[in-house]
Design an enzyme around this catalytic site. Structure first.
Site, PDB file in Angstrom:
ATOM      1  N   TYR A   4      15.189  74.760  -3.677  1.00  0.00           N
ATOM      2  CA  TYR A   4      13.880  74.284  -4.157  1.00  0.00           C
ATOM      3  C   TYR A   4      12.807  74.459  -3.073  1.00  0.00           C
ATOM      4  O   TYR A   4      11.618  74.544  -3.366  1.00  0.00           O
ATOM      5  CB  TYR A   4      13.985  72.833  -4.635  1.00  0.00           C
ATOM      6  CG  TYR A   4      12.949  72.487  -5.684  1.00  0.00           C
ATOM      7  CD1 TYR A   4      12.825  73.227  -6.854  1.00  0.00           C
ATOM      8  CD2 TYR A   4      12.084  71.420  -5.487  1.00  0.00           C
ATOM      9  CE1 TYR A   4      11.871  72.910  -7.801  1.00  0.00           C
ATOM     10  CE2 TYR A   4      11.121  71.094  -6.441  1.00  0.00           C
ATOM     11  CZ  TYR A   4      11.025  71.843  -7.588  1.00  0.00           C
ATOM     12  OH  TYR A   4      10.079  71.530  -8.525  1.00  0.00           O
TER      13      TYR A   4
ATOM     14  N   LYS B 166       6.353  68.746  -4.222  1.00  0.00           N
ATOM     15  CA  LYS B 166       6.620  67.635  -5.149  1.00  0.00           C
ATOM     16  C   LYS B 166       6.595  66.289  -4.415  1.00  0.00           C
ATOM     17  O   LYS B 166       6.196  65.273  -4.995  1.00  0.00           O
ATOM     18  CB  LYS B 166       7.955  67.840  -5.873  1.00  0.00           C
ATOM     19  CG  LYS B 166       7.965  69.016  -6.835  1.00  0.00           C
ATOM     20  CD  LYS B 166       6.868  68.964  -7.890  1.00  0.00           C
ATOM     21  CE  LYS B 166       7.038  70.004  -8.974  1.00  0.00           C
ATOM     22  NZ  LYS B 166       5.832  70.158  -9.820  1.00  0.00           N
TER      23      LYS B 166
HETATM   24  P1  NAD Z   1       5.621  76.995 -16.940  1.00  0.00           P
HETATM   25  O1  NAD Z   1       5.656  78.286 -16.188  1.00  0.00           O
HETATM   26  O2  NAD Z   1       5.750  77.049 -18.389  1.00  0.00           O
HETATM   27  O3  NAD Z   1       4.324  76.151 -16.550  1.00  0.00           O
HETATM   28  C1  NAD Z   1       3.660  76.278 -15.315  1.00  0.00           C
HETATM   29  C2  NAD Z   1       2.181  76.310 -15.640  1.00  0.00           C
HETATM   30  O4  NAD Z   1       1.394  76.316 -14.434  1.00  0.00           O
HETATM   31  C3  NAD Z   1       1.797  77.566 -16.434  1.00  0.00           C
HETATM   32  O5  NAD Z   1       1.150  77.190 -17.632  1.00  0.00           O
HETATM   33  C4  NAD Z   1       0.820  78.276 -15.510  1.00  0.00           C
HETATM   34  O6  NAD Z   1      -0.189  78.989 -16.197  1.00  0.00           O
HETATM   35  C5  NAD Z   1       0.250  77.095 -14.737  1.00  0.00           C
HETATM   36  N1  NAD Z   1      -0.467  77.506 -13.525  1.00  0.00           N
HETATM   37  C6  NAD Z   1       0.023  78.131 -12.426  1.00  0.00           C
HETATM   38  N2  NAD Z   1      -0.984  78.390 -11.556  1.00  0.00           N
HETATM   39  C7  NAD Z   1      -2.126  77.891 -12.112  1.00  0.00           C
HETATM   40  C8  NAD Z   1      -3.494  77.848 -11.726  1.00  0.00           C
HETATM   41  N3  NAD Z   1      -3.915  78.385 -10.563  1.00  0.00           N
HETATM   42  N4  NAD Z   1      -4.390  77.266 -12.546  1.00  0.00           N
HETATM   43  C9  NAD Z   1      -3.996  76.732 -13.745  1.00  0.00           C
HETATM   44  N5  NAD Z   1      -2.715  76.753 -14.167  1.00  0.00           N
HETATM   45  C10 NAD Z   1      -1.798  77.337 -13.374  1.00  0.00           C
HETATM   46  O7  NAD Z   1       6.831  76.136 -16.288  1.00  0.00           O
HETATM   47  P2  NAD Z   1       7.241  74.595 -16.460  1.00  0.00           P
HETATM   48  O8  NAD Z   1       8.638  74.533 -15.965  1.00  0.00           O
HETATM   49  O9  NAD Z   1       6.892  74.115 -17.806  1.00  0.00           O
HETATM   50  O10 NAD Z   1       6.350  73.901 -15.336  1.00  0.00           O
HETATM   51  C11 NAD Z   1       5.466  72.823 -15.611  1.00  0.00           C
HETATM   52  C12 NAD Z   1       5.620  71.745 -14.548  1.00  0.00           C
HETATM   53  O11 NAD Z   1       6.902  71.131 -14.689  1.00  0.00           O
HETATM   54  C13 NAD Z   1       5.550  72.235 -13.112  1.00  0.00           C
HETATM   55  O12 NAD Z   1       4.848  71.289 -12.323  1.00  0.00           O
HETATM   56  C14 NAD Z   1       7.008  72.270 -12.706  1.00  0.00           C
HETATM   57  O13 NAD Z   1       7.183  72.171 -11.294  1.00  0.00           O
HETATM   58  C15 NAD Z   1       7.474  71.023 -13.405  1.00  0.00           C
HETATM   59  N6  NAD Z   1       8.927  70.873 -13.541  1.00  0.00           N
HETATM   60  C16 NAD Z   1       9.657  71.849 -14.117  1.00  0.00           C
HETATM   61  C17 NAD Z   1      11.032  71.701 -14.240  1.00  0.00           C
HETATM   62  C18 NAD Z   1      11.872  72.772 -14.870  1.00  0.00           C
HETATM   63  O14 NAD Z   1      13.096  72.751 -14.703  1.00  0.00           O
HETATM   64  N7  NAD Z   1      11.296  73.700 -15.600  1.00  0.00           N
HETATM   65  C19 NAD Z   1      11.655  70.535 -13.770  1.00  0.00           C
HETATM   66  C20 NAD Z   1      10.871  69.536 -13.195  1.00  0.00           C
HETATM   67  C21 NAD Z   1       9.498  69.714 -13.079  1.00  0.00           C
END
Ligand code: NAD
Length: 271
Positions: free
Chosen positions: A156, A163
């Protein structure tokens, strides 16, 4: 009457229908919320997000690169035009350059660190500030975090440090905005297969870790993450602020490999 009948909110972070923001959106829409969305600037991004959100009849779709304060200001100005006031905002955004994300944290570059912190952490501060101006009657702001900010989760790397800063930001924002009856919380989700997750590493390996170690002996579903996000955004959670809600089948509660260790011991005894 749904839980969100008459409630209006902005969703930042739908990239496609695999996004966690979409899982939460589906739950909000089913409960009657009126929703506006942002997309990364560019026609291709707009088309991709529009395709995902079309089924729920979005009230607004505006470009917003969270690295730019003027984009965030413009997106919330549009939200004001469309909705007048807001009841909730979902921030579901993270980014780190792939070479910094893949490298051991000790090798993270200065520029990669700054960029990852700017997009994944500072954006919540700026978004919360703009959102609060449209929440005269209070409201709920939720972001997405991961356990790798609390403890080391190999692979990570830099995002774990982001985070940790995001989790602290949730608590300080909850303190600052609490007097306005604005709640700030995070959902700490177990691994969900999305675009962002595919950049972090081998999803099946990480998911397998949850099956082996989590008390519930399985990984979380995207539907469960969606419900929990909706819950924190709703009035059902009206007494909750500054909270990091783990939606991970109990994985965060473990201080040892638990069932996996017991199984290994049983195997050893049988050999
Ligand atoms: P995702 O790729 O679908 O979403 C990430 C989003 O961030 C995208 O919509 C992207 O366009 C946006 N983004 C990136 N740079 C940007 C910028 N400069 N301006 C505006 N938007 C921007 O992936 P996800 O997994 O749905 O991620 C969403 C959140 O959930 C993140 O914070 C991620 O760390 C967190 N998260 C994900 C997981 C997992 O396993 N997928 C677990 C825990 C937390």
């Amino acid at each position: 009457m749904g839980l969100f009948s008459g409630k209006k909110g902005m969703i930042l972070g739908v990239a496609n229908d695999y996004s966690i923001a979409w899982s939460i959106t589906e739950k909000l829409a089913a409960e009657g919320a009126e929703l506006g969305f942002t997309h990364l600037p560019g026609e291709k991004m707009e088309r991709r997000v529009r395709k995902a959100i079309d089924p729920i009849g979005p009230k607004l779709l505006v470009p917003c690169d969270v690295q730019k304060d003027e984009d965030i200001a413009a997106a919330f100005a549009k939200a004001k035009e469309t909705f007048g006031t807001l009841d909730f905002v979902l921030h579901s955004i993270a980014f780190a350059p792939i070479e910094d994300l893949k490298a051991p944290f000790v090798r993270a570059s200065r520029d990669g660190f700054k960029l990852a912190m700017d997009i994944s952490v500072y954006s919540l501060v700026s978004v919360a500030r703009h959102a609060a101006e449209l929440m005269p009657n209070g409201g709920s702001i939720v972001t997405m975090t991961y356990y790798g900010g609390e403890k080391v989760v190999p692979g990570y790397n830099l995002m774990g440090v982001c985070k940790a800063a995001l989790d602290a930001s949730v608590k300080y924002l909850a303190y600052d905005l609490g007097p306005k009856n604005i709640r700030v919380n995070a959902v700490s989700a177990g691994p969900v297969k999305t675009l962002a997750a595919s950049a972090v590493g081998d999803f099946d390996k990480l998911s397998g870790l949850y099956e082996a170690i989590a008390p519930m002996q399985r990984n979380v579903t995207r539907e469960e993450v969606g419900s929990s996000g909706m819950f924190l955004l709703s009035d059902l959670a009206r007494g909750i602020s500054g909270e990091i809600l783990h939606v991970d089948c109990g994985y965060h509660a473990m201080g040892s490999p638990g069932h996996a260790f017991e199984k290994a011991l049983e195997q050893q005894a049988a050999d």
